[in-house]
Design a protein around this motif. Sequence first.
Motif, PDB file in Angstrom:
ATOM      1  N   HIS A 172       0.816  -1.210   0.000  1.00 15.72           N
ATOM      2  CA  HIS A 172       0.000   0.000   0.000  1.00 15.72           C
ATOM      3  C   HIS A 172       0.850   1.261   0.000  1.00 15.72           C
ATOM      4  N   GLY A 173       2.153   1.128   0.279  1.00 18.76           N
ATOM      5  CA  GLY A 173       3.026   2.290   0.242  1.00 18.76           C
ATOM      6  C   GLY A 173       3.754   2.469  -1.070  1.00 18.76           C
ATOM      7  N   ALA A 174       3.469   1.623  -2.061  1.00 17.89           N
ATOM      8  CA  ALA A 174       4.143   1.729  -3.352  1.00 17.89           C
ATOM      9  C   ALA A 174       3.841   3.080  -3.993  1.00 17.89           C
ATOM     10  N   PRO A 175       4.828   3.659  -4.679  1.00 18.39           N
ATOM     11  CA  PRO A 175       4.633   5.013  -5.237  1.00 18.39           C
ATOM     12  C   PRO A 175       3.381   5.169  -6.082  1.00 18.39           C
ATOM     13  N   ALA A 176       3.083   4.200  -6.943  1.00 22.95           N
ATOM     14  CA  ALA A 176       1.911   4.347  -7.816  1.00 22.95           C
ATOM     15  C   ALA A 176       0.618   4.365  -7.014  1.00 22.95           C
ATOM     16  N   LEU A 177       0.596   3.657  -5.882  1.00 19.41           N
ATOM     17  CA  LEU A 177      -0.627   3.597  -5.091  1.00 19.41           C
ATOM     18  C   LEU A 177      -0.844   4.876  -4.285  1.00 19.41           C
ATOM     19  N   THR A 178       0.193   5.694  -4.158  1.00 22.84           N
ATOM     20  CA  THR A 178       0.050   6.952  -3.436  1.00 22.84           C
ATOM     21  C   THR A 178       0.110   8.161  -4.368  1.00 22.84           C
ATOM     22  N   ALA A 179       0.262   7.913  -5.675  1.00 21.46           N
ATOM     23  CA  ALA A 179       0.399   9.007  -6.637  1.00 21.46           C
ATOM     24  C   ALA A 179      -0.940   9.618  -7.015  1.00 21.46           C
ATOM     25  N   GLY A 180      -2.045   8.922  -6.727  1.00 23.10           N
ATOM     26  CA  GLY A 180      -3.355   9.392  -7.155  1.00 23.10           C
ATOM     27  C   GLY A 180      -3.697  10.797  -6.723  1.00 23.10           C
ATOM     28  N   PRO A 181      -3.573  11.146  -5.429  1.00 24.25           N
ATOM     29  CA  PRO A 181      -3.930  12.500  -5.002  1.00 24.25           C
ATOM     30  C   PRO A 181      -3.134  13.583  -5.719  1.00 24.25           C
ATOM     31  N   GLU A 182      -1.867  13.322  -6.003  1.00 27.13           N
ATOM     32  CA  GLU A 182      -1.072  14.315  -6.737  1.00 27.13           C
ATOM     33  C   GLU A 182      -1.647  14.536  -8.134  1.00 27.13           C
ATOM     34  N   LEU A 183      -2.044  13.454  -8.801  1.00 24.59           N
ATOM     35  CA  LEU A 183      -2.660  13.577 -10.123  1.00 24.59           C
ATOM     36  C   LEU A 183      -3.996  14.312 -10.032  1.00 24.59           C
ATOM     37  N   GLN A 184      -4.765  14.010  -9.010  1.00 23.81           N
ATOM     38  CA  GLN A 184      -6.061  14.682  -8.838  1.00 23.81           C
ATOM     39  C   GLN A 184      -5.879  16.189  -8.656  1.00 23.81           C
ATOM     40  N   VAL A 185      -4.972  16.566  -7.750  1.00 27.65           N
ATOM     41  CA  VAL A 185      -4.739  17.987  -7.476  1.00 27.65           C
ATOM     42  C   VAL A 185      -4.199  18.687  -8.717  1.00 27.65           C
ATOM     43  N   ARG A 186      -3.232  18.076  -9.362  1.00 31.67           N
ATOM     44  CA  ARG A 186      -2.637  18.703 -10.543  1.00 31.67           C
ATOM     45  C   ARG A 186      -3.687  18.957 -11.622  1.00 31.67           C
ATOM     46  N   HIS A 187      -4.575  17.980 -11.803  1.00 37.99           N
ATOM     47  CA  HIS A 187      -5.621  18.131 -12.818  1.00 37.99           C
ATOM     48  C   HIS A 187      -6.554  19.293 -12.480  1.00 37.99           C
ATOM     49  N   LEU A 188      -6.977  19.390 -11.224  1.00 40.11           N
ATOM     50  CA  LEU A 188      -7.880  20.469 -10.828  1.00 40.11           C
ATOM     51  C   LEU A 188      -7.216  21.833 -10.981  1.00 40.11           C
ATOM     52  N   VAL A 189      -5.951  21.919 -10.585  1.00 40.85           N
ATOM     53  CA  VAL A 189      -5.237  23.197 -10.710  1.00 40.85           C
ATOM     54  C   VAL A 189      -5.079  23.577 -12.175  1.00 40.85           C
ATOM     55  N   GLU A 190      -4.804  22.593 -13.027  1.00 36.14           N
ATOM     56  CA  GLU A 190      -4.689  22.878 -14.465  1.00 36.14           C
ATOM     57  C   GLU A 190      -6.000  23.387 -15.040  1.00 36.14           C
ATOM     58  N   GLN A 191      -7.119  22.995 -14.420  1.00 32.87           N
ATOM     59  CA  GLN A 191      -8.427  23.456 -14.871  1.00 32.87           C
ATOM     60  C   GLN A 191      -8.783  24.825 -14.277  1.00 32.87           C
ATOM     61  N   GLY A 192      -7.859  25.400 -13.501  1.00 29.10           N
ATOM     62  CA  GLY A 192      -8.073  26.740 -12.959  1.00 29.10           C
ATOM     63  C   GLY A 192      -8.629  26.777 -11.553  1.00 29.10           C
ATOM     64  N   HIS A 193      -8.664  25.659 -10.856  1.00 29.52           N
ATOM     65  CA  HIS A 193      -9.220  25.619  -9.496  1.00 29.52           C
ATOM     66  C   HIS A 193      -8.097  25.828  -8.484  1.00 29.52           C
ATOM     67  N   THR A 194      -8.234  26.847  -7.668  1.00 26.94           N
ATOM     68  CA  THR A 194      -7.196  27.182  -6.697  1.00 26.94           C
ATOM     69  C   THR A 194      -7.655  27.018  -5.252  1.00 26.94           C
TER      70      THR A 194
END
Length: 329
Positions: free
Chosen positions: A159-181
């Motif tokens: 459960h500590g593998a990088p890919a299993l913890t990368a999701g929130p970073e992808l979620q945040v990055r996507h929202l910020v790219e859409q203009g959400h601050t």
Amino acid sequence: MAERTARTRVTAADIAREVGVSRATVGFVLNDTPGQTISAATRERVLRTARRLGYRPHRAAQALASGQSRIILFVLPDWPLDYSMRRYLEEASLLLDEAGYGMVTYTPHPGGTSRPLWESLDPDVVVGFTAFGPEDSASLRASGVTRVIPAPDESEGLHGAPALTAGPELQVRHLVEQGHTDLAFAASADTRLEELVRERGENAHRACLDAGARWHGADFIDGGDPGALVRRWHEEGVTGVVAYNDDVAAAVVGAALRAGLDVPDDLAVVGHDDSPLASVFVPALSSVRLDTGALGRALAGRALDEAQGRPRERGHIEVRAELVRREST
């Protein structure tokens, strides 16, 4: 020969009597023992008679003779059996089955009083999703289980593998790219997921700070009507929500629509796991897709290496993670 009852197990000795050869010859044929000078005709007669009599090998005896049970025990965390976990188990089971191994799953529960399954099952390998604690490690050693993943000197589980913890970073990055601050985290209230929810929430918070966005904290979605929470977020200026999983994302989107908010203009929501719900929900949910099937296959491959005495790769298993864009963002 007397007619057999349905409950009588056909043995190698029965086949030997039928064919007129020794018990040892039957054993050599059925076990495909190399280096034996048995004619093709005799071999075919033995196999044909075994099929006709309905012979089935005695697995316990085979395990005793070979020193292997050909069973891999997967110890699962006390989590809901969601889509990602099912994919993980299905792919692991398929790979093990193709190699002639059976997979058994076991879920210890906090406060449970049953004995660990490895104490009675005699598995060739025990695989844990999280690292084994001192008590379980001692029990494994006492039971004669020497092949364990992760090994005692591997402190971090899957459960500590990088890919299993990368999701929130992808979620945040996507929202910020859409203009959400202004972002918030919608957490599952299932107490069994407390550690994983906390980990994803912390990762989302860290990613939010790194992106220069404002963090409005984490709140639990308990399966009821989260309308009051969604309205409070809207009043605070939150325009983007990082959801623990797709079920939570669907609850937030539904509450937003009932509150008269537009999704994604007023509130954009991104889920996690890319479960079948994500694509059929209206509006369809953006979500993080993890290749948990590949994780299951990779871990089963490591278990086979361990069972068969081959050098086993250690460290994290690479699992692909990607953001699937849909209507909710």
